[in-house]
Enzyme design. Structure first.
Site: not given
Ligand code: FAD
Ligand code: A2P
Length: 392
Positions: A185-186, A350, A390, A392
Site C-alpha cells: 500500500y502506498s 499511479c 506504479e 496495480y
Molecule cells: P487479493 O485477495 O490479493 O485479490 C486480488 C485480486 O483482486 C486481483 O487479482 C484482482 O483481480 C482483484 N482486484 C480488484 N481490485 C483490485 C485493486 N484495486 N488492486 C488489486 N487487485 C484488485 N491498493 C490500495 O487499495 N491502495 C494503495 O495505495 C495501493 N498501493 C499499491 C502499491 C503497489 C506498489 C502495488 C503493487 C499495489 C498497491 N495496491 C494498493 C494494491 C494492493 O497491494 C492489493 O493488491 C489490493 O489491496 C488487493 O489485495 P487483496 O488481498 O485485497 O486482494
C-alpha cells in the site's frame, strides 16, 4: 547465460546469477511483463529467472516495487527453474568475500535529487506491529465503493519517503495452508508523518469486492485493513520502493496522473511540497467515479486555491459523459507538452493498471500534435528517473 551482471571479478568457476527473492516478491507480475526474452516465469507461488535465457538486459528492474528482483548472487552453479520454484527464501550466497547481494547495477531510476530511500527495515521474519490510530471512510456511505483513510502509528523506527509503499501481512493462511503473502500500500502521508505527527503513516485502501473483470472476489488484505478500527494491530513490513520518489528540488515540476487509490503517493508528495513550494509547478490529473467517491476531494479542492493545477475526471456522474484522465490530458495538451519537454519535469502515474496504456497513448498523441518525438522523450524521461509508473 548466468553471469551477465555487475563488473565485479569472481573467482574461477563462480558465476553471478540473477534471482528473485521469494520472501520479498508480491507476485505483481511487473518483472515478467517487462522481460523481453521470456526468461522470467511463474507458477502459483514463485517468480523465477531461467539463467539459460536471461540476457542481463535489466528491463525487469525498474518496475519491481519491492526490490525482490535486485539479487545478483555469486553462486557455484546456476540454480534451475525447478529449484527456484521450491524456494521460500534465497539460498545463502557463496563465501566469495563479496557483499551478499550486489545492488542493482542499473540503479533503481530515482530522480537524481531524491532523498535516499531506506528499504526492508522490517521483514516478514521481523515485522513491525503497528497500531491503527484512525480509519475514515473516504467514499460516501451510499457508494458501493469503499475507500478508507487508515492511519497507522509505526513509531520512530520506520522512516519512509513520499512515493514508497509499506507491506501489510494479512493474518491467516491461503487455501494451501501457506501464510498469506504481503500486499503493498502506498504511503499517503509525507515523511514528516500524517498531520505532522512523526511515525504516523496514512494509507488509502480500497476494499476489493470484485476482480478486475467484475466477478465477485473478496480481497484478502484490503478487507482485513478496511475492517480495522482504532486500536487494532497490524503487521507491517518495508518500507519498499527506491525509484518512485520525488525530486528534492523546489524548481522541479511535478506532473501527476492518478485514478482511485493511486492518489496516495500524490497526496504524500503534495503535502511534502506544501509550504516548501518553489518555482516548480505541480499539476494533478485525477480520475474517479463521482465527486463523492473521490478520495480527498475536499482536500484537493483546497490545494487548488493557488498551489495545485487540479484536473478532475469523473466517469459515473449521472447525466454527464464518462471522462477518463487520459481525455483530460488531451484537453490540457499545451501544459502537458510543455511539461514533457521541460528537463526539470517529473511524471508520476499511479492507480489502475488499465489506465497506463491510455495515458502513454495520450502522451504520444500530444507529442504528435506538437511535433515532438514521444519515443525519444519517453525513453529519455525513463533513463533520467523522470517517468514513474506504479499501477496495480
Ligand atoms: P487479493 O485477495 O490479493 O485479490 C486480488 C485480486 O483482486 C486481483 O487479482 C484482482 O483481480 C482483484 N482486484 C480488484 N481490485 C483490485 C485493486 N484495486 N488492486 C488489486 N487487485 C484488485 N491498493 C490500495 O487499495 N491502495 C494503495 O495505495 C495501493 N498501493 C499499491 C502499491 C503497489 C506498489 C502495488 C503493487 C499495489 C498497491 N495496491 C494498493 C494494491 C494492493 O497491494 C492489493 O493488491 C489490493 O489491496 C488487493 O489485495 P487483496 O488481498 O485485497 O486482494
Ligand atoms: P469507471 O467508472 O469506468 O470504472 P475505481 O473506482 O474502480 O478504482 O476506478 C477509479 C476511476 O478510474 C474510475 O473513474 C474508473 O472509471 C476509472 N477507470 C477505469 N478504467 C480506466 C482506464 N482504463 N483508464 C482510465 N481510467 C479508468
Amino acid at each position: 547465460m548466468a553471469s551477465q551482471t555487475a563488473a565485479i571479478d569472481l573467482p574461477a568457476g563462480a558465476i553471478r546469477q540473477h534471482l528473485i527473492d521469494p520472501a520479498l516478491c508480491i507476485r505483481c507480475d511487473t518483472c515478467e511483463s517487462a522481460c523481453t526474452t521470456g526468461a522470467i516465469t511463474n507458477d502459483s507461488v514463485n517468480y523465477v529467472v531461467n539463467a539459460e535465457i536471461c540476457n542481463g538486459c535489466l528491463d525487469c528492474l525498474p518496475g519491481c516495487p519491492t526490490g525482490a528482483i535486485d539479487n545478483w548472487l555469486p553462486v557455484a552453479r546456476a540454480y534451475s527453474v525447478a529449484e527456484q520454484y521450491g524456494w521460500t527464501e534465497l539460498p545463502p550466497p557463496l563465501e566469495l568475500g563479496l557483499a551478499a547481494a550486489v545492488p542493482s547495477p542499473a540503479g533503481r531510476g530515482a530522480p537524481a535529487s531524491a532523498a535516499l530511500a531506506r528499504e526492508n527495515i522490517f521483514t516478514r521474519e521481523h515485522p513491525l506491529l503497528a497500531e491503527v490510530v484512525e480509519s475514515l471512510r473516504l467514499t460516501v456511505a451510499e457508494s458501493p465503493s469503499e475507500i478508507r483513510h487508515v492511519v497507522l502509528d509505526a513509531g520512530a523506527d520506520f522512516p519512509f519517503l513520499e512515493g514508497q509503499s509499506v507491506g501489510i501481512i494479512p493474518p491467516g493462511a491461503d487455501a494451501q495452508g501457506r501464510p498469506h503473502i504481503m500486499r503493498l500500500y502506498s504511503v499517503a502521508s509525507p515523511r514528516t508523518g500524517e498531520a505532522g505527527v512523526a511515525g504516523r503513516i496514512a494509507l488509502t485502501v480500497k476494499r476489493v469486492l470484485e476482480d478486475h473483470e467484475g466477478a465477485p472476489h473478496v480481497g484478502v488484505c484490503s478487507n482485513f485493513v478496511c475492517g480495522l478500527r482504532a486500536g487494532g494491530k497490524v503487521e507491517v513490513v518495508g518500507p519498499y520502493g527506491a525509484s518512485f520518489l520525488m525530486p528534492d528540488d523546489p524548481a522541479a515540476n511535478l506532473l501527476m496522473i492518478a485514478t482511485g487509490t493511486g492518489i496516495a503517493p500524490m497526496r504524500a508528495m503534495l503535502e511534502r511540497r506544501l509550504g516548501r513550494a518553489g518555482p516548480g509547478r505541480q499539476a494533478l490529473f485525477y480520475g474517479g467515479r463521482t465527486p463523492g467517491e473521490l478520495p480527498y476531494h475536499a482536500e484537493l479542492a483546497a490545494l487548488a486555491q493557488g498551489f495545485l493545477d487540479l484536473n478532475l475526471a469523473f466517469s459515473r456522474v449521472p447525466g454527464q459523459r464518462k471522462q477518463y484522465v487520459q481525455q483530460l490530458l488531451g484537453l490540457r495538451h499545451e501544459l502537458v507538452a510543455q511539461m514533457l519537454v521541460d528537463g526539470n519535469s517529473y511524471i508520476y502515474l499511479c492507480g489502475l493498471k488499465g489506465m497506463e496504456a491510455g495515458v502513454l497513448e495520450a502522451f504520444a498523441a500530444i507529442c504528435a500534435q506538437h511535433g515532438l518525438p514521444w519515443d525519444k522523450i519517453g525513453a529519455e524521461l525513463k533513463a533520467a528517473g523522470r517517468l514513474h509508473i506504479e499501477t496495480y
